[in-house]
Design an enzyme around this catalytic site. Structure first.
Site, PDB file in Angstrom:
ATOM      1  N   TYR A 105     -26.815 -93.998   4.340  1.00 46.43           N
ATOM      2  CA  TYR A 105     -26.609 -92.556   4.255  1.00 46.43           C
ATOM      3  C   TYR A 105     -26.460 -91.982   5.660  1.00 46.43           C
ATOM      4  CZ  TYR A 105     -27.947 -92.424  -0.683  1.00 46.43           C
ATOM      5  OH  TYR A 105     -27.997 -92.607  -2.049  1.00 46.43           O
ATOM      6  N   TYR A 144     -28.247-100.903  -1.384  1.00 41.41           N
ATOM      7  CA  TYR A 144     -29.133-100.926  -0.216  1.00 41.41           C
ATOM      8  C   TYR A 144     -30.567-101.232  -0.649  1.00 41.41           C
ATOM      9  CZ  TYR A 144     -30.117 -96.080  -1.668  1.00 41.41           C
ATOM     10  OH  TYR A 144     -30.454 -94.954  -2.386  1.00 41.41           O
ATOM     11  N   ARG A 154     -31.377-100.796  -4.576  1.00 38.21           N
ATOM     12  CA  ARG A 154     -30.698 -99.801  -5.396  1.00 38.21           C
ATOM     13  C   ARG A 154     -29.275-100.257  -5.625  1.00 38.21           C
ATOM     14  NH1 ARG A 154     -31.157 -94.678  -6.716  1.00 38.21           N
ATOM     15  NH2 ARG A 154     -30.831 -95.914  -8.592  1.00 38.21           N
ATOM     16  N   HIS A 157     -24.464 -96.241  -6.209  1.00 40.26           N
ATOM     17  CA  HIS A 157     -24.521 -95.030  -7.026  1.00 40.26           C
ATOM     18  C   HIS A 157     -24.034 -93.824  -6.239  1.00 40.26           C
ATOM     19  CE1 HIS A 157     -28.358 -95.170  -4.828  1.00 40.26           C
ATOM     20  NE2 HIS A 157     -28.341 -93.854  -4.882  1.00 40.26           N
ATOM     21  N   HIS A 159     -24.748 -89.604  -6.243  1.00 44.06           N
ATOM     22  CA  HIS A 159     -25.571 -88.510  -6.740  1.00 44.06           C
ATOM     23  C   HIS A 159     -24.678 -87.334  -7.149  1.00 44.06           C
ATOM     24  CE1 HIS A 159     -29.388 -90.243  -5.165  1.00 44.06           C
ATOM     25  NE2 HIS A 159     -28.592 -90.729  -4.231  1.00 44.06           N
TER      26      HIS A 159
END
Length: 239
Positions: A105, A144, A154, A157, A159
């Site tokens: 991120y 990640y 995870r 994906h 959000h």
């Protein structure tokens, strides 16, 4: 005539306290939830219009590019926002944020060793049209690791945040990708007790919407309420 809301099916939604997802041990409420009535100003505004959006807000490949396109698999994500009767929900503000192709991120507290992509901001937004349709272009995010247990990951994906007519009408969820090998290993996704509900968060490949020699496409339809509603993280009362 306004449709009645369906009672929330708690067999489908994840419980707040789920020890396999470690942070719920400290974060989950121990007392019954309270229902707080919205004020008139919260219900009626502010409203969203096309004038509030930038020309590249829906294009995550271009909206943060500095000296070239970001690294990774180029994809289109599209779908419709509807109610439980299949009627379109126009002018819904759809916001998205995600990791880059390496699973990182663009956030000061993300310490994962994958590099930050200087040409990828990882966020965007668009408004649904008169038929409830929305679409955006982006880079497929990477998986990640996170500090849950020794080797917790995870799955890839995106959000989603969906606003209705005003800021108080906000719902949050996550979109996953069809066929992801981490589906049965992701501790957060596995808090969902109903496999059919998790299925509705898995976006299928949609070659009909792909751009040849450019982008693959995935379809993610969002149902705001009803028995087949999309699972939302912050929907605490009713449907």
């Amino acid at each position: 005539m306004r449709d009645e809301f369906f009672q929330r099916d708690r067999r489908m939604h994840p419980p707040a306290f789920t020890p396999d997802y470690k942070t719920t041990v400290a974060r989950s409420p121990r007392q019954p939830l309270l229902s707080v009535e919205n004020s008139l100003s919260e219900i009626t505004g502010p409203t969203f219009g096309h004038g509030a959006l930038g020309a590249l807000d829906h294009d995550l490949i271009k909206n943060h590019a500095i000296d070239g396109d970001p690294v990774g698999e180029r994809i289109i994500v599209h779908g419709r926002v509807t109610d439980q009767a299949g009627r379109p929900v126009p002018n819904a503000l759809v916001e998205v944020w995600q990791a880059n192709a390496g699973g990182r991120y663009r956030h000061v507290k993300d310490g994962y060793l994958a590099p930050v992509d200087p040409n990828f901001g990882g966020c965007g937004r668009c408004l649904s049209d008169a038929d409830g349709y929305y679409n955006f272009r982006t880079i497929k995010p990477g998986a990640y690791p996170f500090r849950n247990y020794s080797n917790s990951w995870r799955m890839a994906h995106i959000h989603f945040s969906i606003f209705g007519a005003g800021l108080a009408q906000r719902l949050i969820t996550q979109m996953y990708f069809e066929g992801d090998p981490l589906r049965d290993q992701d501790p957060i996704a596995q808090t969902i007790p109903d496999a059919a509900a998790l299925d509705r968060l898995m976006a299928p490949l949609d070659l009909n919407a792909a751009v040849p020699l450019d982008c693959l496409a995935y379809r993610f339809d969002i149902v705001l309420r009803g028995r087949r509603q999309t699972l939302f993280e912050n929907k605490l009362e009713g449907s």
